[in-house]
Motif scaffolding. Structure first.
Motif, PDB file in Angstrom:
ATOM      1  N   SER A 214       0.702  -1.357   0.135  1.00  0.00           N
ATOM      2  CA  SER A 214       0.034  -0.030   0.095  1.00  0.00           C
ATOM      3  C   SER A 214       1.091   1.238   0.091  1.00  0.00           C
ATOM      4  CB  SER A 214      -0.924  -0.084   1.434  1.00  0.00           C
ATOM      5  OG  SER A 214      -1.650   0.965   1.391  1.00  0.00           O
ATOM      6  N   ASN A 215       1.896   1.237   0.735  1.00  0.00           N
ATOM      7  CA  ASN A 215       2.788   2.322   0.912  1.00  0.00           C
ATOM      8  C   ASN A 215       3.301   2.712  -0.374  1.00  0.00           C
ATOM      9  OD1 ASN A 215       1.995   2.965   3.386  1.00  0.00           O
ATOM     10  ND2 ASN A 215       3.735   1.918   4.316  1.00  0.00           N
ATOM     11  N   ARG A 218       0.886   4.109  -2.974  1.00  0.00           N
ATOM     12  CA  ARG A 218       0.899   5.319  -2.649  1.00  0.00           C
ATOM     13  C   ARG A 218       1.939   6.395  -3.110  1.00  0.00           C
ATOM     14  NH1 ARG A 218      -3.458   6.155   1.173  1.00  0.00           N
ATOM     15  NH2 ARG A 218      -3.993   4.069   2.078  1.00  0.00           N
ATOM     16  N   ASP A 219       3.331   5.842  -3.050  1.00  0.00           N
ATOM     17  CA  ASP A 219       4.529   6.416  -3.577  1.00  0.00           C
ATOM     18  C   ASP A 219       4.375   6.717  -4.753  1.00  0.00           C
ATOM     19  OD1 ASP A 219       5.487   6.817  -0.848  1.00  0.00           O
ATOM     20  OD2 ASP A 219       6.550   5.030  -0.832  1.00  0.00           O
ATOM     21  N   TYR A 221       1.900   6.594  -6.808  1.00  0.00           N
ATOM     22  CA  TYR A 221       0.816   7.453  -7.198  1.00  0.00           C
ATOM     23  C   TYR A 221       1.006   9.089  -6.974  1.00  0.00           C
ATOM     24  CZ  TYR A 221      -3.683   9.559  -7.153  1.00  0.00           C
ATOM     25  OH  TYR A 221      -4.829  10.650  -6.984  1.00  0.00           O
ATOM     26  N   LEU A 275      -7.839   1.282  -2.333  1.00  0.00           N
ATOM     27  CA  LEU A 275      -6.742   2.564  -2.970  1.00  0.00           C
ATOM     28  C   LEU A 275      -7.535   3.184  -4.415  1.00  0.00           C
ATOM     29  CD1 LEU A 275      -3.236   0.962  -2.424  1.00  0.00           C
ATOM     30  CD2 LEU A 275      -4.497   2.892  -1.193  1.00  0.00           C
ATOM     31  N   LEU A 279      -8.017   7.166  -4.264  1.00  0.00           N
ATOM     32  CA  LEU A 279      -6.833   7.865  -4.741  1.00  0.00           C
ATOM     33  C   LEU A 279      -7.466   8.338  -6.351  1.00  0.00           C
ATOM     34  CD1 LEU A 279      -3.805   5.771  -4.155  1.00  0.00           C
ATOM     35  CD2 LEU A 279      -4.496   7.790  -3.007  1.00  0.00           C
TER      36      LEU A 279
END
Ligand code: NAG
Ligand code: NAG
Length: 366
Positions: A214-215, A218-219, A221, A275, A279
């Motif tokens: 997940s991290n 997100r990074d 993204y 996500l 997002l």
């Protein structure tokens, strides 16, 4: 596929011309592009992160045993050249780039021959042996996802330098990103080496993996990626190496490892959906490879495959990376094998898998 297998017997007693025609149609079927992108959609680039499934040669100059830049790897690749790809021919990253009309082969970011044009149409940052758990790449001295992210930042600066800020953002937003990891966390770090088994039960280890995935998503993204395919774990217990190590005298699939892969997938998938829905402007898609691979393992003949419990390299039971090398014989016909070494599919196996994956998921991205 059952129909042609039956008709081959009938054709065999007929003329050789008919046999030739039969093989022509068989090949034509495998060579056909399986996808139709929506009108006016072109994919500028494919960009991959993760492990050996999409490693295009990142490990070649690392001081690690997780390498594949020597024969018999690459046996069927262009000019029979070993490139660091962990299979006999192209990887899923190459296959997807080709099917999307981007390019024939996706190079490693670290390949010294990569020029501006290659950068703009995509590269792979993936490193064989890597994973979501920071311990996983450390154990075998390969590139972590944090390392891959740093290289991705460097890459973005380079493409901005080539085409400018706006076009670079456009490329990032419209390209397909592949994130393929998790197998080595479970198969190596958790089960085979076992260091994490002392600290975590499988459910809490799967949570750690999902949180790290997940991290990472997100990074990328935050850096501009929008269309992201996140691969789940395969049926790890049925990989030839895992059968050999844990499958008893009959080399059965290791149920405990298959269940761990399924548990991890069942945690990852809803998180990916979360996500995708939170997002903005993202298309983040969980890509199931567990079911399609298990289907081949359970019914190989339906797919024209004969051997699923061993790799083609050496005995097929344990040889992978530096243990699968030029000193060993390979099987006579790797197109009858699902696995090339004890851990990675053959070109035949990947072709069947990736055709299914593309057919099933492409419309979610565009
Ligand atoms: C595709 O592009 C052409 C030419 O620019 C345009 O006429 C057409 O309306 C576009 N189609 C769609 C579905 O956007
Ligand atoms: C992702 O979210 C979009 C809406 O933003 C939705 O249309 C799409 O179906 C979602 N995709 C998946 C695979 O859930």
């Amino acid at each position: 596929m059952m129909q042609p297998l039956i008709s081959i017997k009938i054709l065999y007693s007929s003329s050789s011309l008919t046999i030739c025609l039969f093989f022509f149609f068989l090949l034509a079927d495998y060579g056909r592009a399986k996808i139709m992108l929506p009108e006016n959609v072109t994919v500028p680039a494919v960009i991959a992160f993760g492990d050996s499934i999409v490693d295009q040669g990142a490990n070649n100059n690392l001081y690690t045993v997780i390498k594949a830049n020597f024969p018999p790897y690459g046996k069927e690749f262009i000019a029979g050249k070993p490139t660091g790809r962990f299979t006999n021919n192209k990887t899923p990253a190459d296959m997807i780039a080709k099917e999307l009309g981007v390019k024939e082969v996706l190079p490693a970011y670290l390949d010294p021959s990569v020029d501006d044009k290659e950068l703009l149409t995509g590269v792979s940052f993936a490193s064989g042996g890597s994973g979501y758990d920071p311990q996983t790449p450390l154990l075998v001295a390969v590139l972590s996802l944090a390392d891959q992210l740093e290289q991705f930042k460097e890459y973005i600066a380079k493409i901005k330098g080539i085409v400018g800020e706006d076009r670079a953002q456009y490329i990032l937003a419209n390209s397909l990103f592949l994130v393929v990891a998790g197998s080595d966390d479970l198969a190596n770090t958790y089960f085979t080496i076992g260091i994490r088994k002392l600290q975590y039960d499988i459910a809490s280890y799967a949570d750690l993996m999902v949180s790290s995935a997940s991290n990472f998503i997100r990074d990328i993204y935050a850096l501009g990626a929008r269309r992201i395919g996140v691969f789940g774990a395969p049926p790890l217990g049925c990989l030839p190496s895992q059968r050999t190590l844990g499958g008893g005298v009959l080399s059965m699939c290791v149920e405990e490892q298959n269940q761990a892969a399924q548990l991890y997938n069942s945690k990852l998938q809803p998180h990916i959906e979360y996500l995708n829905s939170t997002l903005a402007q993202s298309r983040i898609v969980f890509v199931d490879i567990y079911d399609p691979l298990l289907a081949i393992i359970e019914n190989p003949l339906q797919y024209g495959i004969q051997v699923v419990d061993k790799g083609c390299c050496g005995t097929g039971n344990i040889e992978v990376a530096i243990l699968c090398n030029h000193l060993l014989p390979t099987c006579d016909d790797d197109s009858k094998y699902l696995f090339w070494d004890s851990y990675h599919p053959t070109d035949k196996g990947y072709t069947i898998l990736i055709n299914q994956v593309i057919g099933r998921y492409v419309n979610y991205f565009f």
